[in-house]
Scaffold this motif. Structure first.
Motif, PDB file in Angstrom:
ATOM      1  N   GLY A 159       0.680   0.147  12.316  1.00  0.00           N
ATOM      2  CA  GLY A 159       1.854  -0.401  12.994  1.00  0.00           C
ATOM      3  C   GLY A 159       3.087   0.482  12.949  1.00  0.00           C
ATOM      4  N   ILE A 160       3.047   1.603  12.252  1.00  0.00           N
ATOM      5  CA  ILE A 160       4.208   2.503  12.179  1.00  0.00           C
ATOM      6  C   ILE A 160       4.200   3.371  13.428  1.00  0.00           C
ATOM      7  CG2 ILE A 160       5.417   4.254  10.819  1.00  0.00           C
ATOM      8  CD1 ILE A 160       5.075   1.634   9.299  1.00  0.00           C
ATOM      9  N   LYS A 161       5.070   3.035  14.387  1.00  0.00           N
ATOM     10  CA  LYS A 161       5.068   3.714  15.689  1.00  0.00           C
ATOM     11  C   LYS A 161       6.264   4.634  15.898  1.00  0.00           C
ATOM     12  CE  LYS A 161       1.637   1.130  17.375  1.00  0.00           C
ATOM     13  NZ  LYS A 161       0.311   1.633  17.387  1.00  0.00           N
ATOM     14  N   ASP A 162       7.324   4.463  15.137  1.00  0.00           N
ATOM     15  CA  ASP A 162       8.564   5.175  15.431  1.00  0.00           C
ATOM     16  C   ASP A 162       8.779   6.445  14.604  1.00  0.00           C
ATOM     17  OD1 ASP A 162       8.822   3.731  13.125  1.00  0.00           O
ATOM     18  OD2 ASP A 162      10.861   3.053  13.512  1.00  0.00           O
ATOM     19  N   VAL A 163       7.691   7.032  14.071  1.00  0.00           N
ATOM     20  CA  VAL A 163       7.813   8.243  13.261  1.00  0.00           C
ATOM     21  C   VAL A 163       7.098   9.384  13.973  1.00  0.00           C
ATOM     22  CG1 VAL A 163       7.248   9.317  11.045  1.00  0.00           C
ATOM     23  CG2 VAL A 163       7.924   6.924  11.116  1.00  0.00           C
ATOM     24  N   ASP A 164       7.782  10.527  14.102  1.00  0.00           N
ATOM     25  CA  ASP A 164       7.172  11.728  14.662  1.00  0.00           C
ATOM     26  C   ASP A 164       6.603  12.536  13.501  1.00  0.00           C
ATOM     27  OD1 ASP A 164       6.394  13.960  16.073  1.00  0.00           O
ATOM     28  OD2 ASP A 164       8.437  14.668  16.471  1.00  0.00           O
ATOM     29  N   TRP A 165       5.315  12.293  13.202  1.00  0.00           N
ATOM     30  CA  TRP A 165       4.688  12.905  12.029  1.00  0.00           C
ATOM     31  C   TRP A 165       4.668  14.426  12.126  1.00  0.00           C
ATOM     32  CZ3 TRP A 165       4.534   9.539   8.368  1.00  0.00           C
ATOM     33  CH2 TRP A 165       4.312   8.192   8.646  1.00  0.00           C
ATOM     34  N   GLY A 166       4.582  14.966  13.330  1.00  0.00           N
ATOM     35  CA  GLY A 166       4.541  16.423  13.505  1.00  0.00           C
ATOM     36  C   GLY A 166       5.839  17.113  13.125  1.00  0.00           C
ATOM     37  N   SER A 167       6.944  16.381  13.109  1.00  0.00           N
ATOM     38  CA  SER A 167       8.243  16.991  12.782  1.00  0.00           C
ATOM     39  C   SER A 167       8.529  17.008  11.273  1.00  0.00           C
ATOM     40  CB  SER A 167       9.363  16.249  13.513  1.00  0.00           C
ATOM     41  OG  SER A 167       9.535  14.950  12.962  1.00  0.00           O
ATOM     42  N   ILE A 168       7.689  16.359  10.478  1.00  0.00           N
ATOM     43  CA  ILE A 168       7.903  16.315   9.023  1.00  0.00           C
ATOM     44  C   ILE A 168       7.176  17.502   8.390  1.00  0.00           C
ATOM     45  CG2 ILE A 168       7.635  14.959   6.913  1.00  0.00           C
ATOM     46  CD1 ILE A 168       7.471  12.455   8.712  1.00  0.00           C
ATOM     47  N   GLU A 169       7.887  18.269   7.603  1.00  0.00           N
ATOM     48  CA  GLU A 169       7.302  19.452   6.973  1.00  0.00           C
ATOM     49  C   GLU A 169       6.473  19.072   5.753  1.00  0.00           C
ATOM     50  OE1 GLU A 169      10.065  22.606   6.157  1.00  0.00           O
ATOM     51  OE2 GLU A 169      11.191  22.192   7.999  1.00  0.00           O
ATOM     52  N   LYS A 170       5.461  19.889   5.475  1.00  0.00           N
ATOM     53  CA  LYS A 170       4.608  19.673   4.312  1.00  0.00           C
ATOM     54  C   LYS A 170       5.467  19.748   3.051  1.00  0.00           C
ATOM     55  CE  LYS A 170       0.416  21.278   2.084  1.00  0.00           C
ATOM     56  NZ  LYS A 170      -0.762  22.137   2.164  1.00  0.00           N
ATOM     57  N   GLY A 171       5.248  18.808   2.131  1.00  0.00           N
ATOM     58  CA  GLY A 171       5.988  18.762   0.882  1.00  0.00           C
ATOM     59  C   GLY A 171       7.267  17.939   0.930  1.00  0.00           C
ATOM     60  N   THR A 172       7.628  17.425   2.098  1.00  0.00           N
ATOM     61  CA  THR A 172       8.831  16.602   2.233  1.00  0.00           C
ATOM     62  C   THR A 172       8.648  15.313   1.440  1.00  0.00           C
ATOM     63  OG1 THR A 172       9.256  17.456   4.455  1.00  0.00           O
ATOM     64  CG2 THR A 172      10.339  15.387   3.871  1.00  0.00           C
ATOM     65  N   PRO A 173       9.645  14.961   0.602  1.00  0.00           N
ATOM     66  CA  PRO A 173       9.526  13.699  -0.148  1.00  0.00           C
ATOM     67  C   PRO A 173       9.697  12.492   0.778  1.00  0.00           C
ATOM     68  CG  PRO A 173      11.575  14.839  -0.713  1.00  0.00           C
ATOM     69  CD  PRO A 173      10.843  15.707   0.243  1.00  0.00           C
ATOM     70  N   ILE A 174       8.815  11.511   0.609  1.00  0.00           N
ATOM     71  CA  ILE A 174       8.886  10.284   1.397  1.00  0.00           C
ATOM     72  C   ILE A 174       8.696   9.088   0.471  1.00  0.00           C
ATOM     73  CG2 ILE A 174       8.119  11.317   3.576  1.00  0.00           C
ATOM     74  CD1 ILE A 174       5.328  10.259   3.051  1.00  0.00           C
ATOM     75  N   LEU A 175       9.264   7.968   0.859  1.00  0.00           N
ATOM     76  CA  LEU A 175       9.086   6.715   0.140  1.00  0.00           C
ATOM     77  C   LEU A 175       8.137   5.873   0.984  1.00  0.00           C
ATOM     78  CD1 LEU A 175       9.899   4.916  -2.247  1.00  0.00           C
ATOM     79  CD2 LEU A 175      11.758   4.035  -0.836  1.00  0.00           C
ATOM     80  N   ILE A 176       6.995   5.498   0.403  1.00  0.00           N
ATOM     81  CA  ILE A 176       5.981   4.772   1.171  1.00  0.00           C
ATOM     82  C   ILE A 176       5.725   3.398   0.564  1.00  0.00           C
ATOM     83  CG2 ILE A 176       4.792   6.805   2.051  1.00  0.00           C
ATOM     84  CD1 ILE A 176       2.727   6.468  -0.218  1.00  0.00           C
ATOM     85  N   GLU A 177       5.338   2.461   1.431  1.00  0.00           N
ATOM     86  CA  GLU A 177       4.879   1.150   0.999  1.00  0.00           C
ATOM     87  C   GLU A 177       3.553   0.923   1.704  1.00  0.00           C
ATOM     88  OE1 GLU A 177       6.345  -3.496   0.748  1.00  0.00           O
ATOM     89  OE2 GLU A 177       7.749  -1.959   1.376  1.00  0.00           O
ATOM     90  N   TYR A 178       2.534   0.522   0.948  1.00  0.00           N
ATOM     91  CA  TYR A 178       1.198   0.393   1.519  1.00  0.00           C
ATOM     92  C   TYR A 178       0.378  -0.626   0.748  1.00  0.00           C
ATOM     93  CZ  TYR A 178      -0.121   3.403  -2.403  1.00  0.00           C
ATOM     94  OH  TYR A 178      -0.315   3.925  -3.663  1.00  0.00           O
ATOM     95  N   TYR A 179      -0.778  -1.001   1.314  1.00  0.00           N
ATOM     96  CA  TYR A 179      -1.708  -1.904   0.654  1.00  0.00           C
ATOM     97  C   TYR A 179      -3.125  -1.407   0.900  1.00  0.00           C
ATOM     98  CZ  TYR A 179      -2.655  -3.954   5.261  1.00  0.00           C
ATOM     99  OH  TYR A 179      -3.005  -4.139   6.569  1.00  0.00           O
ATOM    100  N   LYS A 180      -4.055  -1.949   0.136  1.00  0.00           N
ATOM    101  CA  LYS A 180      -5.459  -1.601   0.288  1.00  0.00           C
ATOM    102  C   LYS A 180      -6.147  -2.750   1.022  1.00  0.00           C
ATOM    103  CE  LYS A 180      -9.051   0.590  -2.461  1.00  0.00           C
ATOM    104  NZ  LYS A 180      -9.411   0.995  -3.814  1.00  0.00           N
ATOM    105  N   ASN A 181      -6.765  -2.456   2.189  1.00  0.00           N
ATOM    106  CA  ASN A 181      -7.423  -3.528   2.955  1.00  0.00           C
ATOM    107  C   ASN A 181      -8.809  -3.830   2.392  1.00  0.00           C
ATOM    108  OD1 ASN A 181      -9.153  -1.551   3.996  1.00  0.00           O
ATOM    109  ND2 ASN A 181      -8.198  -1.520   6.018  1.00  0.00           N
ATOM    110  N   GLU A 182      -9.512  -4.795   3.017  1.00  0.00           N
ATOM    111  CA  GLU A 182     -10.792  -5.264   2.486  1.00  0.00           C
ATOM    112  C   GLU A 182     -11.906  -4.221   2.523  1.00  0.00           C
ATOM    113  OE1 GLU A 182     -10.484  -6.314   6.745  1.00  0.00           O
ATOM    114  OE2 GLU A 182      -9.245  -6.871   5.055  1.00  0.00           O
ATOM    115  N   VAL A 183     -11.744  -3.147   3.297  1.00  0.00           N
ATOM    116  CA  VAL A 183     -12.770  -2.091   3.316  1.00  0.00           C
ATOM    117  C   VAL A 183     -12.345  -0.863   2.505  1.00  0.00           C
ATOM    118  CG1 VAL A 183     -13.878  -2.810   5.468  1.00  0.00           C
ATOM    119  CG2 VAL A 183     -11.960  -1.229   5.544  1.00  0.00           C
ATOM    120  N   GLY A 184     -11.279  -1.014   1.730  1.00  0.00           N
ATOM    121  CA  GLY A 184     -10.867   0.046   0.807  1.00  0.00           C
ATOM    122  C   GLY A 184      -9.941   1.097   1.388  1.00  0.00           C
ATOM    123  N   GLN A 185      -9.452   0.908   2.593  1.00  0.00           N
ATOM    124  CA  GLN A 185      -8.528   1.871   3.196  1.00  0.00           C
ATOM    125  C   GLN A 185      -7.097   1.510   2.820  1.00  0.00           C
ATOM    126  OE1 GLN A 185      -9.625   0.939   7.223  1.00  0.00           O
ATOM    127  NE2 GLN A 185     -10.777   2.845   7.445  1.00  0.00           N
TER     128      GLN A 185
END
Length: 195
Positions: A159-185
């Motif tokens: 559901g994260i649609k408003d982020v341009d992942w290609g513009s973020i450089e490798k090693g950039t610090p980010i704050l993430i929130e996530y969960y593990k679904n029923e198939v382990g992803q």
């Protein structure tokens, strides 16, 4: 002689009057049908337009964009504009989650969501984790890779649609929130890029 001249004039007048009446009747009939479809009556204010509120069971498909969702009903797939006052974490709903929706068709012909109910058995309480990580890169259009304090993980961006992942450089610090679904992803629910 006067009668002979008078007959064509009367005939022409009757012919013209008959043609005009037919069109007028059709216009009145269409206007009446339009009022019935829109739910308004002849006694209501012309500026007031009432819409029919529909309620039905559906299967949640996902977010089409930040302002709309898609659901499968028994007969069709609907794109619903998210109405004001609906506060839902759309990324916490799995695809094909059964929901009960209430919606109407607005004056622009769009379906507008008024309420959505997720049965208790379908809405599993998700345990989300929030932590800092280092961005590694985009694996594909649906997932990214990050280094957390303890491991490297792949996250579904869903559901994260408003982020341009290609513009973020490798090693950039980010704050993430996530969960593990029923198939382990791991499924990303929010991200904040610290540049």
């Amino acid at each position: 002689m006067k009668i002979i001249k008078f007959i064509p004039v009367v005939g022409l007048t009757l012919a013209l009057a008959a043609c005009g009446t037919t069109t007028s009747d059709k216009q009145v009939e269409q206007a009446t049908e339009s009022q019935v479809v829109n739910g308004s009556s002849g006694t209501s204010n012309n500026n007031e337009s009432k819409s029919v509120l529909l309620k039905e069971e559906a299967a949640y498909v996902g977010q089409a964009d930040p302002h709309s969702i898609e659901v499968h009903t028994e007969t069709e797939t609907l794109t619903l504009q998210i109405g004001k006052g609906i506060d839902m974490n759309w990324s916490s709903l799995e695809k094909n989650t059964p929901v009960t929706i209430e919606y109407f068709k607005n004056e622009l012909g769009q379906y507008e969501l008024v309420s959505i109910d997720v049965p208790e058995s379908s809405s599993k309480k998700l345990v989300t984790q929030k932590e800092e990580a280092a961005y590694v890169g985009q694996i594909d259009v649906n997932s990214i890779e990050v280094h957390t304090e303890s491991e490297t993980i792949a996250l579904q961006v869903g559901g994260i649609k408003d982020v341009d992942w290609g513009s973020i450089e490798k090693g950039t610090p980010i704050l993430i929130e996530y969960y593990k679904n029923e198939v382990g992803q791991y499924v990303l629910t929010s991200v904040k890029v610290n540049r």
